[in-house]
Design an enzyme around this catalytic site. Structure first.
Site, mmCIF file in Angstrom:
data_model
loop_
_atom_site.group_PDB
_atom_site.id
_atom_site.type_symbol
_atom_site.label_atom_id
_atom_site.label_comp_id
_atom_site.label_asym_id
_atom_site.label_seq_id
_atom_site.Cartn_x
_atom_site.Cartn_y
_atom_site.Cartn_z
ATOM 1 N N GLU A 112 -2.926 -4.145 -2.556
ATOM 2 C CA GLU A 112 -2.853 -5.130 -1.476
ATOM 3 C C GLU A 112 -1.452 -5.707 -1.323
ATOM 4 O O GLU A 112 -0.590 -5.038 -0.781
ATOM 5 C CB GLU A 112 -3.897 -6.230 -1.659
ATOM 6 C CG GLU A 112 -3.874 -7.339 -0.611
ATOM 7 C CD GLU A 112 -3.975 -6.862 0.830
ATOM 8 O OE1 GLU A 112 -3.706 -7.660 1.733
ATOM 9 O OE2 GLU A 112 -4.315 -5.686 1.082
ATOM 10 N N THR A 157 0.859 -1.194 0.000
ATOM 11 C CA THR A 157 0.000 0.000 0.000
ATOM 12 C C THR A 157 0.891 1.238 0.000
ATOM 13 O O THR A 157 2.092 1.156 0.244
ATOM 14 C CB THR A 157 -0.957 0.015 1.217
ATOM 15 O OG1 THR A 157 -1.699 -1.193 1.246
ATOM 16 C CG2 THR A 157 -1.916 1.174 1.196
ATOM 17 N N THR A 175 -3.949 1.302 -2.766
ATOM 18 C CA THR A 175 -3.258 0.021 -2.688
ATOM 19 C C THR A 175 -3.651 -0.909 -3.820
ATOM 20 O O THR A 175 -4.673 -0.704 -4.478
ATOM 21 C CB THR A 175 -3.606 -0.662 -1.340
ATOM 22 O OG1 THR A 175 -2.830 -1.848 -1.180
ATOM 23 C CG2 THR A 175 -5.079 -1.011 -1.272
ATOM 24 N N GLU A 210 -7.058 -7.818 -3.593
ATOM 25 C CA GLU A 210 -7.710 -7.235 -2.424
ATOM 26 C C GLU A 210 -8.715 -8.159 -1.762
ATOM 27 O O GLU A 210 -9.000 -8.033 -0.563
ATOM 28 C CB GLU A 210 -8.413 -5.936 -2.845
ATOM 29 C CG GLU A 210 -8.451 -4.889 -1.768
ATOM 30 C CD GLU A 210 -7.063 -4.398 -1.421
ATOM 31 O OE1 GLU A 210 -6.672 -4.551 -0.240
ATOM 32 O OE2 GLU A 210 -6.372 -3.880 -2.294
ATOM 33 N N SER A 242 -10.988 -3.192 5.435
ATOM 34 C CA SER A 242 -9.648 -2.638 5.256
ATOM 35 C C SER A 242 -9.163 -2.013 6.553
ATOM 36 O O SER A 242 -9.953 -1.655 7.431
ATOM 37 C CB SER A 242 -9.675 -1.577 4.154
ATOM 38 O OG SER A 242 -8.449 -0.869 4.101
#
Length: 632
Positions: free
Chosen positions: A459, A439, A457, A478, A502
């Site tokens: 991930e 990220t 991001t 993600e 998240s």
């Protein structure tokens, strides 16, 4: 003062380095070979352009003080882009979008148009904070057992199987975030905002140690996909430090998005069909031994993607008002709850080890509540008001004693609390944490006082590992942020169309209604603890902002052990373990030898427009913080 920017040279005229002015569309450069694809091939570069030099790397400056606006990011190219936008009359949103797209060029393993993120905006005219949730979404046809290997009936191994897959790819939200932010708060068109990154992708940037090491760390995954291998491992080798890395395919993709808009150029049409086909049938090499499970993303998922504009979380702490990101992010609620728990202790009056002990305990309690209650509010009932209630925090704070509580500890009862101390904490089963350390984050403010804090991001470092053939960008992984095994009681369970939970925590702090501090960080679930620890360092322990960012970090996420940087263990390990009973283990991402926790950015606001912009001095190679007019 008018907030309309003055005209820019050649429509934008962004000088990235050494007085270089980049015209719209940039300058063509030698094309990087790409995989065969149904998409049209990029036009050949003119012979003269092949000799073009890459854009020289700007200096890495960890702290800058001055006036007229400021920027901070992990990457000097991106920070220089943002600074030049501000100097040429653009506002904070214009600069943030330009910086984010530049990070997609120079930090492609951390961010880009194949991912998502959270955008927090302070409007100086109205004194309000608003947010955009650009989180990726699960495909509409995604089954609840998507992460279970049909051949074995067991969950896919997280790395590399589940991460390196089509099944991990969610519908990207980053392009929609940029376009919406510019329409709401910006003064530039999307096409203008993307010009610096288009030029950077065509002319190239100078490869540094971090880029090369991250490429090497992903060699096996990248080699599984011909398009990824050709882009990032040309000739089978990672780019050498000091060499030039060009990505003309990405430049072409960004050009199309800028000209036609995200709906026509990304979320529908040929690119949408290519993305869906790539996810459903990942184009792998014949030599790879990785299973690369196929995914479920369709053109309909891309067409139907919608950004969420929503109110921020809000909490008070020692006279400051702290705004963060509401669910689907757990950042705002978890940082806010931990601060509320800590507010009952006068950390400034105690010694530093005791303050750190209480920080670790408050974090563990807030993480317990995060795991039990926070998910996508469109699918689960998130008791946000209770989680951020002072009375609930006071009751949770009762669990903090003179020594570390047993962990993992149970969550609090959001349906029955009165702020008074009752039963002692009980332990529960540990929860799986699959968020990766990658990220990126950026912080911007302009001459008018607007502020942007933006975390974005793909991930994992390198995302899914899948480059969309001929398009120059990586797709995210993600969806691995969902809980792997479906549990109907889990707020972060897999559901079609849902946003995975998240930990991204872009945060803006006001004092008496005016900006005092903006900060954020990458780092998976350690983002929350990084932001929390920086706030404690600065607001309670008396550290300057540069000191608060540079200080060694530790992360307690309701686990039996505390993840800590080696420097933190060296400084505090003995007393925190022997006196307070914490078990500290060295940090690392499981893939490399990296021990850094986060790579934060921040801006502190002073009197008469004075700002202090700060980036990491060392972590992830060090960042770059610049101001429009340096203080003398």
């Amino acid at each position: 003062m008018s907030r309309t920017p003055r005209p820019l040279v050649a429509a934008l005229g962004l000088a990235l380095a050494g007085g270089l002015v980049l015209a719209p569309g940039g300058t063509a450069a030698t094309a990087t070979p790409t995989a065969p694809t149904a998409a049209p091939a990029a036009p050949a570069a003119p012979a003269a352009a092949a000799e073009a030099k890459p854009i020289a790397a700007p200096p890495k400056t960890a702290t800058s003080t001055g006036y007229g606006g400021a920027v901070s990011s992990v990457d000097p190219y991106a920070s220089r882009v943002g600074l030049t936008v501000l100097k040429n009359g653009g506002n904070a949103t214009d600069a943030a979008v330009a910086m984010a797209s530049a990070l997609g060029v120079t930090e492609p393993y951390s961010a880009g148009i194949g991912g998502g993120g959270y955008f927090v905006h302070y409007d100086a005219r109205t004194g309000t904070v608003q947010t955009l949730d650009g989180r990726e979404t699960a495909p509409g046809r995604m089954p609840t057992d998507a992460f279970i290997d049909p051949e074995t009936g067991e969950p896919y191994p997280f790395t590399p199987d589940l991460v390196t897959s089509g099944v991990s790819v969610g519908t990207p939200g980053t392009p929609a975030t940029w376009e919406t932010a510019l329409r709401r708060w910006g003064t530039r068109s999307l096409s203008q905002a993307l010009q610096p990154s288009i030029a950077l992708a065509r002319k190239g940037f100078v490869v540094d140690d971090t880029f090369r090491q991250q490429t090497e760390d992903n060699r096996e995954r990248f080699s599984a996909f011909p398009a990824t291998r050709r882009l990032f491992l040309p000739g089978g080798k990672a780019p050498a430090v000091g060499s030039t890395f060009r990505n003309p395919d990405l430049a072409d993709t960004l050009t199309a998005i800028g000209r036609r808009g995200t709906r026509a150029a990304f979320y529908t049409g040929p690119l949408a069909r290519l993305i869906a086909r790539t996810v459903q049938d990942p184009p792998t090499s014949s030599s790879t031994t990785l299973p690369v499970p196929p995914g479920f993303l369709t053109v309909r998922d891309l067409r139907d993607y919608r950004l969420r504009a929503q109110a921020p979380t809000r909490s008070s702490y020692r006279g400051y008002t702290v705004f963060g990101m509401a669910p689907s992010s757990s950042g705002g609620s978890t940082v806010g709850e931990a601060l509320n728990i800590l507010e009952g202790s006068d950390l400034s009056a105690t010694d530093e080890p005791d303050a750190l002990h209480r920080y670790l305990e408050a974090s563990a309690l807030a993480f317990a509540d995060r795991g039990a209650h926070v998910g996508d509010p469109a699918y689960v009932d998130v008791p946000l008001r209770d989680l951020l209630a002072d009375r609930f925090a006071a009751e949770r704070a009762c669990q903090i004693g003179d020594t570390a509580m047993a962990k993992p500890t149970e969550p609090g009862d959001v349906d029955d609390y009165d702020g008074t101390c009752g039963a002692t904490a009980a332990t529960t089963e540990p929860a799986e944490d699959t968020e990766n350390i990658s990220t990126t984050n950026l912080t911007v403010t302009d001459r008018w006082g607007d502020v942007v804090e933006y975390t974005l991001t793909i991930e994992q470092t390198g995302g899914s590992g899948i480059v969309v053939p001929g398009k120059g960008f990586l797709l995210n992984n993600e969806l691995t942020d969902f809980t792997t095994v479906f549990d109907p009681a889990d707020p972060n369970r897999i559901q079609p169309g849902k946003r995975p939970r998240s930990s991204m925590s872009p945060t803006i702090v006001l004092k008496d209604g005016r900006p005092f501090l903006a900060l954020g960080s990458p780092g998976g679930s350690t983002i929350i603890t990084t932001v929390l620890q920086m706030l404690v360092n600065h607001l309670d322990l008396g550290m300057s902002l540069p000191e608060a960012i540079a200080a060694p970090r530790a992360s307690q996420r309701n686990t039996a052990t505390v993840t800590a940087e080696p420097a933190f263990i060296a400084a505090y390990g003995t007393i925190l373990e022997d006196v307070y009973g914490h078990d500290l283990v060295p940090s690392g991402d499981g893939l490399t030898s990296a021990s850094d926790i986060g790579a934060a950015t921040a801006i502190r606001f002073g009197r008469k427009g004075r700002v202090v912009a700060v980036a990491e001095p060392v972590r992830r190679g060090g960042g770059a913080a610049y101001v429009v007019r340096p203080a003398r």
